[in-house]
Design a protein around this motif. Structure first.
Motif, PDB file in Angstrom:
ATOM      1  N   UNK A  62     120.399 -39.190  14.144  1.00 49.73           N
ATOM      2  CA  UNK A  62     119.118 -39.880  14.271  1.00 49.73           C
ATOM      3  C   UNK A  62     118.466 -39.497  15.603  1.00 49.73           C
ATOM      4  N   UNK A  63     117.361 -38.726  15.633  1.00 48.45           N
ATOM      5  CA  UNK A  63     116.683 -38.368  16.890  1.00 48.45           C
ATOM      6  C   UNK A  63     116.207 -39.593  17.668  1.00 48.45           C
ATOM      7  N   UNK A  64     115.875 -40.670  16.964  1.00 51.21           N
ATOM      8  CA  UNK A  64     115.410 -41.875  17.649  1.00 51.21           C
ATOM      9  C   UNK A  64     116.504 -42.461  18.524  1.00 51.21           C
ATOM     10  N   UNK A  65     117.766 -42.287  18.083  1.00 54.88           N
ATOM     11  CA  UNK A  65     118.871 -42.827  18.893  1.00 54.88           C
ATOM     12  C   UNK A  65     118.966 -42.086  20.224  1.00 54.88           C
ATOM     13  N   UNK A  66     118.836 -40.751  20.164  1.00 55.64           N
ATOM     14  CA  UNK A  66     118.879 -39.975  21.400  1.00 55.64           C
ATOM     15  C   UNK A  66     117.706 -40.341  22.309  1.00 55.64           C
ATOM     16  N   UNK A  67     116.516 -40.487  21.739  1.00 55.82           N
ATOM     17  CA  UNK A  67     115.351 -40.860  22.543  1.00 55.82           C
ATOM     18  C   UNK A  67     115.532 -42.232  23.177  1.00 55.82           C
ATOM     19  N   UNK A  68     116.066 -43.167  22.405  1.00 55.15           N
ATOM     20  CA  UNK A  68     116.304 -44.505  22.936  1.00 55.15           C
ATOM     21  C   UNK A  68     117.328 -44.506  24.050  1.00 55.15           C
ATOM     22  N   UNK A  69     118.375 -43.680  23.913  1.00 54.70           N
ATOM     23  CA  UNK A  69     119.401 -43.606  24.952  1.00 54.70           C
ATOM     24  C   UNK A  69     118.829 -43.047  26.253  1.00 54.70           C
ATOM     25  N   UNK A  70     118.036 -41.969  26.136  1.00 55.76           N
ATOM     26  CA  UNK A  70     117.426 -41.366  27.328  1.00 55.76           C
ATOM     27  C   UNK A  70     116.459 -42.335  27.998  1.00 55.76           C
ATOM     28  N   UNK A  71     115.660 -43.033  27.204  1.00 59.60           N
ATOM     29  CA  UNK A  71     114.694 -43.994  27.742  1.00 59.60           C
ATOM     30  C   UNK A  71     115.396 -45.134  28.469  1.00 59.60           C
ATOM     31  N   UNK A  72     116.487 -45.637  27.900  1.00 66.95           N
ATOM     32  CA  UNK A  72     117.224 -46.741  28.516  1.00 66.95           C
ATOM     33  C   UNK A  72     117.804 -46.335  29.862  1.00 66.95           C
ATOM     34  N   UNK A  73     118.355 -45.121  29.926  1.00 67.27           N
ATOM     35  CA  UNK A  73     118.922 -44.638  31.187  1.00 67.27           C
ATOM     36  C   UNK A  73     117.819 -44.450  32.231  1.00 67.27           C
ATOM     37  N   UNK A  74     116.671 -43.903  31.833  1.00 71.83           N
ATOM     38  CA  UNK A  74     115.566 -43.696  32.774  1.00 71.83           C
ATOM     39  C   UNK A  74     115.010 -45.007  33.301  1.00 71.83           C
ATOM     40  N   UNK A  75     114.954 -46.034  32.472  1.00 69.57           N
ATOM     41  CA  UNK A  75     114.457 -47.332  32.922  1.00 69.57           C
ATOM     42  C   UNK A  75     115.352 -47.921  34.002  1.00 69.57           C
ATOM     43  N   UNK A  77     117.272 -46.129  36.015  1.00 73.58           N
ATOM     44  CA  UNK A  77     117.130 -45.277  37.192  1.00 73.58           C
ATOM     45  C   UNK A  77     115.886 -45.614  38.001  1.00 73.58           C
ATOM     46  N   UNK A  78     114.849 -46.165  37.366  1.00 73.24           N
ATOM     47  CA  UNK A  78     113.598 -46.476  38.048  1.00 73.24           C
ATOM     48  C   UNK A  78     113.614 -47.820  38.751  1.00 73.24           C
TER      49      UNK A  78
END
Length: 400
Positions: A62-75, A77-78
């Protein structure tokens, strides 16, 4: 559950007990540490959630899972990061206001004059609030001498207070001398501006008439020395002569002085005893290598060159935070390279200067001028090149 999310009861109790005991200059480091620990806990929890959902067969495709994982980590980090970016419109407004202030200022150069007109002209002003200037040179090449001349010249450059036309606006200067004692700095300054051979203060001759040892200082020497000591001593210059000073201690000293200056200080130009406003104008650090050695390492892997890089960068930050000029003296070796990390020192400075004078010519005649140069190795507001000057070793003074 929520208590454990912030570290647990024992962790909070430790903070409550230890925080009031910390010096003021360490509180910023404590806050940064707390933010870092909170980000780590949240990152660990986020990664656990990602791992828990990632084991499913559907999630792997599921590409959405990868996108969600990256977004969660970036949030995560900010967290704690604030954007300092401003629009070009705002930057241009500030630039126009500064240009107008420069045009209307009473001085001959932006910022503060060094007292050497050729140096001011070539650099376009190298003692400017918010900027770091590195003054490099081999031992005995006049780095400290030039910095003292600039220090005294900036401190005596009082102007009319724009808020109170009947008062002056004073320039407060701080010298963090980790090579010379306070008495040495004061003595050399009086000799420099009094035109007195500093050797005569420390030597004597045998007088046959009185059959006793007499000072080599003449009556005229003492008069010039005392007059210079009197007016220099009245300037708003403070000397920090502790060899073990750290950056945090310098910051604490500047914060304390800024609070005191807000109440005003007794003006040496006014005879009525009233207070005039003063501003933090100049910090001179002699030398940046000693300051870096005094700094505790942030990790076991941090080398001396890494600490020098960090200290030089932080001195530039001090210039911006306190809106004052900072001059950092740097030792160079026989090949002309700065000890430690020359590339890092150059990268963090707005202006890079190097001093040198010909010690071989008239070596025994220290009262006569020797050929000298100040080389501008880097300058954002002017141009690079060498400035020919004269240097009098007896007076430790550069002259045009």
């Amino acid at each position: 559950g929520k208590l454990q999310m912030v570290g647990g009861a024992s962790y909070l109790a430790e903070l409550v007990n230890d925080a009031p005991l910390l010096p003021l200059e360490h509180l910023r480091g404590l806050v940064d540490r707390l933010v870092d620990l909170a980000k780590r806990r949240q990152m660990i929890a986020t990664c656990r959630r990602i791992a828990a959902t990632g084991y499913g067969a559907d999630a792997l495709n599921d590409p959405a899972w990868f996108d969600g994982a990256v977004t969660a980590v970036q949030e995560v980090a900010m967290i704690g990061l604030r954007s300092r970016a401003v629009s070009m419109h705002e930057a241009m407004r500030e630039a126009v206001e500064e240009a107008a202030q420069m045009a209307q200022s009473a001085g001959t150069v932006h910022g503060f004059s060094t007292g050497i007109r050729a140096l001011d002209d070539q650099t376009g002003g190298c003692v400017v609030p918010g900027e770091l200037t590195v003054l490099a040179g081999k031992s005995g090449d006049g780095k400290s001498s030039l910095s003292r001349q600039i220090l005294v010249n900036v401190a005596r450059e009082q102007i009319q207070d724009p808020e109170r036309p009947d008062r002056h606006l004073l320039n407060f200067c701080l010298l963090a001398s980790m090579e010379m004692t306070r008495k040495e700095v004061a003595r050399y300054a009086a000799c420099t501006f009094g035109g007195v051979d500093n050797r005569n203060l420390r030597t004597k001759h045998f007088d046959e008439a009185s059959r006793s040892w007499m000072s080599n200082m003449t009556h005229e020497d003492w008069q010039r020395f005392n007059e210079a000591a009197l007016w220099i001593g009245a300037l708003p210059i403070y000397i920090e002569g502790e060899r073990r000073r750290t950056l945090n201690q310098l910051r604490a000293e500047l914060r304390q002085r800024r609070a005191e200056l807000a109440r005003g200080i007794v003006c040496p130009l006014c005879n009525d005893g009233k207070r005039c406003r003063a501003r933090l104008a100049l910090l001179v650090v002699d030398t940046v290598q000693i300051l870096a050695k005094n700094e505790p390492a942030l990790s076991r892997d941090e080398e001396d060159s890494d600490k020098l890089d960090r200290v030089t960068r932080d001195l530039g930050t001090i210039a911006v935070d306190f809106d004052m000029s900072v001059i950092a003296l740097s030792q160079v070796n026989a090949s002309g390279q700065a000890y430690g990390s020359p590339g890092a020192i150059r990268a963090h400075a707005q202006t890079m200067l190097a001093t040198k004078y010909n010690k071989k010519s008239k070596a025994k005649d220290t009262t006569s001028p020797h050929e000298a140069t100040i080389t501008v190795d880097k300058c954002r507001a002017g141009y690079e090149g060498s400035i020919p000057l004269w240097y009098r070793p007896a007076y430790t003074r550069f002259e045009e």
